[in-house]
Design a protein around this motif. Structure first.
Motif, mmCIF file in Angstrom:
data_model
loop_
_atom_site.group_PDB
_atom_site.id
_atom_site.type_symbol
_atom_site.label_atom_id
_atom_site.label_comp_id
_atom_site.label_asym_id
_atom_site.label_seq_id
_atom_site.Cartn_x
_atom_site.Cartn_y
_atom_site.Cartn_z
ATOM 1 N N PHE A 65 0.826 -1.209 0.000
ATOM 2 C CA PHE A 65 0.000 0.000 0.000
ATOM 3 C C PHE A 65 0.862 1.262 0.000
ATOM 4 C CE2 PHE A 65 -2.381 3.274 2.404
ATOM 5 C CZ PHE A 65 -3.476 3.410 1.565
ATOM 6 N N ILE A 66 1.867 1.293 0.859
ATOM 7 C CA ILE A 66 2.708 2.486 0.986
ATOM 8 C C ILE A 66 3.535 2.714 -0.272
ATOM 9 C CG2 ILE A 66 4.637 3.500 2.282
ATOM 10 C CD1 ILE A 66 3.506 2.025 4.768
ATOM 11 N N GLY A 73 1.586 8.697 -6.326
ATOM 12 C CA GLY A 73 1.471 10.095 -5.937
ATOM 13 C C GLY A 73 0.126 10.443 -5.339
ATOM 14 N N HIS A 74 -0.715 9.420 -5.123
ATOM 15 C CA HIS A 74 -2.016 9.641 -4.474
ATOM 16 C C HIS A 74 -2.387 8.365 -3.742
ATOM 17 C CE1 HIS A 74 -4.014 7.138 -7.525
ATOM 18 N NE2 HIS A 74 -3.309 7.793 -8.429
ATOM 19 N N TYR A 81 -9.542 -2.325 -8.286
ATOM 20 C CA TYR A 81 -8.397 -3.113 -7.819
ATOM 21 C C TYR A 81 -7.827 -2.517 -6.540
ATOM 22 C CZ TYR A 81 -3.615 -4.810 -7.455
ATOM 23 O OH TYR A 81 -2.440 -5.334 -6.979
ATOM 24 N N GLU A 82 -7.575 -1.233 -6.549
ATOM 25 C CA GLU A 82 -6.976 -0.589 -5.379
ATOM 26 C C GLU A 82 -7.932 -0.580 -4.191
ATOM 27 O OE1 GLU A 82 -3.967 2.476 -7.761
ATOM 28 O OE2 GLU A 82 -5.858 3.217 -6.923
ATOM 29 N N PHE A 83 -9.213 -0.327 -4.469
ATOM 30 C CA PHE A 83 -10.170 -0.278 -3.366
ATOM 31 C C PHE A 83 -10.325 -1.640 -2.699
ATOM 32 C CE2 PHE A 83 -14.456 -0.904 -1.716
ATOM 33 C CZ PHE A 83 -14.487 0.088 -0.748
ATOM 34 N N LEU A 132 -5.584 9.980 -12.110
ATOM 35 C CA LEU A 132 -6.893 10.292 -11.551
ATOM 36 C C LEU A 132 -7.710 11.139 -12.519
ATOM 37 C CD1 LEU A 132 -6.006 11.188 -7.835
ATOM 38 C CD2 LEU A 132 -6.911 9.042 -8.731
ATOM 39 N N ILE A 133 -8.993 10.776 -12.657
ATOM 40 C CA ILE A 133 -9.888 11.631 -13.425
ATOM 41 C C ILE A 133 -10.126 12.905 -12.608
ATOM 42 C CG2 ILE A 133 -10.949 9.652 -14.559
ATOM 43 C CD1 ILE A 133 -13.319 9.949 -12.692
ATOM 44 N N PRO A 134 -10.556 13.999 -13.248
ATOM 45 C CA PRO A 134 -10.667 15.285 -12.542
ATOM 46 C C PRO A 134 -11.454 15.228 -11.240
ATOM 47 C CG PRO A 134 -10.907 15.629 -14.891
ATOM 48 C CD PRO A 134 -10.829 14.153 -14.697
#
Length: 417
Positions: A65-66, A73-74, A81-83, A132-134
Motif C-alpha cells: 500500500f505504501i 502520488g495519491h 483493484y486498489e479499493f 486520476l480523473i478530474p
C-alpha cells in the motif's frame, strides 16, 4: 526492479502469507483430532503461529500500500483493484484490533478466507496505476474512501463473528420447523460464499485459456444526438450479448457457438450486458462448485464446519460481532456519508444526487442504525443479532460490488470494465 514491481511483489507475498496463516488455523482446528496432546495446548500453539503469520502478511500488505502510494502520488484507492485490496487490508486490521481485545484466535479461521477472497477478486480488475480523473483529484479521495472501507472492514468482522455464532448454535440434529428454516438460511449463506469463489475460478480459468469474443453494438449517443457503433469485448463465453449487437468474433465453448439471448433494451451502457454475463457465470459456476462440495462432504457445508467451533463460547462470538459493528458504525458514518457528501459538494456541486452508490451507502447506514437500535433498545442478542450482522454484510457487499456490476452511475468509473 522499479518501486511498482516491488509493490506488486509485496502484495503477492502478503497473499501467500495469508494463505499460510489460514493453513495454520486449519492445523489448529483439525490437527488436534489426530494428536494425543492436550487439544487446548495444540489449539493455542498453532493459533499463535497462525496469528503471527497473518501479522507478517499484514506487514507485506502495508508495504504494498505504501509503496504504491509513493509511486502513484495519491492514495491507491481510486479504482476497483486498489479499493478491494485496501478493503482486504482493512479487514485484517479490524481482525487484529478485535483479536487484541478478545484474544479469540479462531476469528482468523474466517477472517483470513474472506481477506484472501477479496484479494483474489481484486486481481480480476486492471492493476495498472491510472491517472486520476478530474473528479478524483482531491485529498477527500483518501479521507472518504479509506474511512468508509475501514468501517466496512469492521462490519466484515462483525459478519464473521455473527456467522461463526450461527454455525456454533444452529441445531442441525433437529427436525423442528424453526430449526430447519435456520439450517436452510445458513446453508444459503454458505452457497453465496461458494458463488463468489466460483466467480473467481471461472474468471481465472477463461483468462488462462485466452478466451475472447467481441460484438459491435449500436448505441444512441446523447451528446452527438445520433447512433454510434461501439465494440464490446468479452473474456468469458457470452451467455448474453449486448442489446442491438452483431457478433464480430466468438470462440465456441462446450458446443455454444452463439449467445443464448440478447440483453434487454433497458440495460444501458457499453458494459451492461457484459456485467450481466459476469453475474450469470458467477451463479452457474457457484452452482457447479457447490454441488461438487456437497458430493464430497455428503452433508451441508454449514453442518460440516460446526464441529470445528464447538469449543467457542457463543456469547463471546455474539459480543465480538456487536463490538465490531459498534466500532465500525461511527467510522462508516464519517467516511461513507458525511465526508462523502462534503466531497460530492466539492466535486459535483451538490451534497446528494441519488446516485446508486450513494443510495446504497445510505441503505447500509440505515440498516446498521436499525441493528444497533434493536440491539440496545430491544435486547436483540444471540441468533437475532447474528442474522442481522450476516444480512448487513450482504448489503455491504452489494453496495461495494453488486452496484458496480448491475447498476450504472457516477461511481461506475472504478475499474469495472
Amino acid at each position: 526492479m522499479t518501486l511498482i514491481d516491488f509493490s506488486s511483489d509485496a502484495f503477492i507475498a502478503a497473499f501467500f502469507l495469508y494463505c499460510l496463516a489460514f493453513t495454520f488455523y486449519g492445523v489448529a482446528v483439525m490437527g488436534k483430532r489426530f494428536r494425543k496432546r492436550d487439544p487446548e495446548v495444540h489449539l493455542a500453539k498453532w493459533g499463535k503461529i497462525a496469528f503471527y503469520t497473518a501479522v507478517l502478511g499484514l506487514i507485506g500488505h502495508l508495504t504494498y500500500f505504501i509503496t504504491r502510494w509513493i509511486w502513484a502520488g495519491h492514495v491507491p484507492v481510486s479504482n476497483m483493484y486498489e479499493f478491494m485490496t485496501f478493503l482486504s487490508m482493512s479487514i485484517m486490521v479490524a481482525f487484529i484490533v478485535l483479536y487484541m481485545l478478545y484474544k479469540k484466535s479462531l476469528l482468523g479461521l474466517f477472517a483470513l478466507p474472506l481477506t484472501i477472497l477479496i484479494m483474489a477478486y481484486a486481481a480480476v480488475f486492471p492493476q495498472e496505476v491510472q491517472p486520476l480523473i478530474p473528479s478524483l483529484q482531491s485529498y477527500w479521495l483518501g479521507i472518504h474512501v479509506t474511512m468508509a472501507s475501514l468501517g466496512d472492514a469492521f462490519f466484515a468482522v462483525g459478519f464473521i463473528a455473527g456467522l461463526m455464532h450461527l454455525l456454533r448454535t444452529v441445531n442441525f440434529s433437529s427436525a423442528e420447523r424453526s430449526d430447519r428454516k435456520e439450517q436452510r438460511w445458513l446453508e444459503f449463506c454458505m452457497f453465496l460464499i461458494v458463488v463468489m469463489i466460483g466467480f473467481m475460478v471461472s474468471v481465472y480459468s477463461f483468462r488462462a485459456a485466452g478466451y475472447e469474443a467481441s460484438f459491435s453494438q449500436v448505441q444512441w449517443n446523447e451528446k452527438l444526438q445520433q447512433d454510434q457503433t461501439v465494440q464490446v469485448e468479452y473474456d468469458m463465453p457470452p451467455i448474453v450479448s449486448p442489446y442491438n449487437s452483431e457478433t464480430i468474433a466468438f470462440d465456441s465453448f462446450l458446443g455454444m457457438s452463439k449467445p443464448l439471448f440478447q440483453a434487454p433494451s433497458w440495460m444501458e451502457g457499453i458494459n451492461a450486458a457484459r456485467k450481466l454475463n459476469t453475474v450469470l457465470w458467477s451463479i452457474l459456476s457457484g452452482l457447479v462448485l457447490y454441488a461438487l462440495i456437497r458430493v464430497l462432504l455428503r452433508k451441508p457445508i454449514a453442518q460440516f464446519i460446526q464441529p470445528a467451533l464447538n469449543r467457542l463460547d457463543p456469547d463471546d462470538l455474539d459480543e465480538i460481532s456487536y463490538r465490531a459493528i459498534a466500532i465500525g458504525f461511527p467510522i462508516f458514518t464519517l467516511g461513507g456519508l458525511i465526508f462523502a457528501m462534503i466531497w460530492a459538494e466539492i466535486a459535483w456541486g451538490r451534497f446528494w444526487g441519488w446516485d446508486p452508490k450513494e443510495v446504497w451507502a445510505l441503505i447500509t447506514w440505515l440498516f446498521y442504525s436499525i441493528y444497533l437500535h434493536l440491539r440496545l433498545s430491544r435486547g436483540w442478542q444471540g441468533k437475532n443479532s447474528s442474522w442481522l450482522s450476516v444480512l448487513g454484510f450482504i448489503v455491504v457487499m452489494f453496495t461495494l460490488v453488486g452496484v458496480n456490476l448491475i447498476i450504472a452511475g457516477l461511481h461506475s468509473y472504478a475499474g469495472t470494465e
